[in-house]
Motif scaffolding. Structure first.
Motif, PDB file in Angstrom:
ATOM      1  N   TRP A 103      19.353  28.935  41.761  1.00  0.00           N
ATOM      2  CA  TRP A 103      18.599  27.683  41.686  1.00  0.00           C
ATOM      3  C   TRP A 103      18.605  27.047  40.301  1.00  0.00           C
ATOM      4  N   ASN A 112      18.615  23.251  41.400  1.00  0.00           N
ATOM      5  CA  ASN A 112      18.348  22.884  42.790  1.00  0.00           C
ATOM      6  C   ASN A 112      17.593  24.033  43.436  1.00  0.00           C
ATOM      7  N   GLN A 319      10.983  20.749  43.596  1.00  0.00           N
ATOM      8  CA  GLN A 319      12.160  20.039  43.088  1.00  0.00           C
ATOM      9  C   GLN A 319      11.754  18.834  42.259  1.00  0.00           C
ATOM     10  N   ASP A 323      12.840  18.287  38.494  1.00  0.00           N
ATOM     11  CA  ASP A 323      13.607  17.095  38.128  1.00  0.00           C
ATOM     12  C   ASP A 323      12.927  16.321  37.000  1.00  0.00           C
TER      13      ASP A 323
END
Length: 328
Positions: A103, A112, A319, A323
């Protein structure tokens, strides 16, 4: 290098290919099983329980054996097959390693967290919680005092953890000697990698050192030579990274070693059955602390404290948080 576990060396390898640290141990994730408690509940001999454990290849097999145990124990909601962690990512690292996912995205990729492997593991754990096959680990994970007590009370009889957890048994749960068996972790699909290196405690030499070359030479001798590995195993109970030791009978099968004495089987027999190429790696890069902090503080609590919470929604929230950090 030919005898060192690749995943452990790569953990301390920079984007330029150079190695910046020497590992203390593999930290290979294995499954711990309480054979004594399982046998008492299921009316089986030690040999019969071990045969059932050795027959576990996939997570479906693991779940089936757990269901058999919980039904035999007859204390559903009190005695569980395993516990799941709200304050640790070990289960998720194992799932990623099995599918060859990461990840963090490594050095060049973008993080991710919405990976199939992560979704599969969290969804499976929610199913176990709903069926009383699993409980949430007291205090969040098994490597705390409440976790040790939960194990000693036989409230759970199996769980995955790195091999360095052997010292937790000898230090905090000495009365469990002779009860526990170590085995390979189940996989989602047969043929996948069945372990991941967790921890490792890399050691480096600072640029300020007045004898950098000598310090580096000593560091490699102390942490990777067969002499150094002997002391690491005997004193600390760490699964060593130099695989030449794994097949050395006087090293791996020394019955005077406290860890060989504690468990039903020899730990290095398990490592050899795994093989150094079946131990996966999750990168440790700049974004790693952000992922770990959000997973342990929010995501795992959302989906495990409330097994009806949407895994997809939780991972989308995660996420978004990751981000935001990556964009800064």
């Amino acid at each position: 290098m030919s005898t060192m576990v690749p995943a452990r060396m790569e953990t301390y390898q920079g984007s330029d290919g150079h190695y910046y640290g020497a590992p203390y141990h593999v930290g290979a994730t294995v499954m711990y099983y309480n054979v004594k408690a399982m046998g008492d509940a299921m009316g089986l001999s030690q040999a019969d329980v071990i045969a059932k454990i050795d027959g576990v290849k996939t997570w479906d097999d693991y779940e089936a054996l757990g269901t058999e145990y919980v039904e035999a124990a007859g204390e559903k909601g009190t005695k569980y097959w395993t516990s799941v962690d709200t304050a640790g990512t070990d289960w998720l690292w194992l799932a990623m390693a099995e599918y060859g996912e990461d990840w963090t995205g490594g050095f060049d990729g973008k993080a991710n967290v919405q990976l199939d492997s992560v979704k599969k593991m969290l969804t499976m754990q929610q199913k176990w919680l709903k069926s009383d096959l699993a409980e949430v680990s007291p205090d969040g994970h098994v490597d705390l005092e409440a976790g040790f007590q939960n194990i000693m009370d036989h409230n759970i009889v199996s769980f995955p953890k790195a091999m360095w957890y052997m010292s937790r048994f000898t230090n905090y749960m000495p009365d469990e000697k002779g009860n526990w068996y170590i085995a390979k972790c189940p996989t989602f699909e047969e043929g996948q990698k069945c372990s991941v290196g967790i921890g490792g405690t890399g050691t480096v030499v600072t640029q300020q050192s007045k004898a950098k070359e000598l310090a580096a030479e000593f560091l490699c001798w102390a942490k990777m030579s067969e002499v150094g590995e002997q002391n690491i195993w005997d004193t600390l109970g760490f699964d060593v990274c130099n695989t030449a030791c794994w097949t050395n009978d006087t090293f791996a099968h020394n019955d005077e070693n406290q860890y060989n004495q504690f468990f039903i089987n020899y730990p290095y027999d398990v490592l050899n059955s795994i093989g150094m190429d079946n131990i996966g790696k999750i990168s440790v890069v700049k974004i790693s602390p952000t992922i770990n902090e959000n997973v342990c503080n929010t995501t795992l609590n959302e989906v495990l404290e409330d097994p009806d919470y949407s895994v997809d929604d939780a991972l989308q929230e995660l996420q978004d948080a990751v981000d935001m950090e990556q964009e800064e």
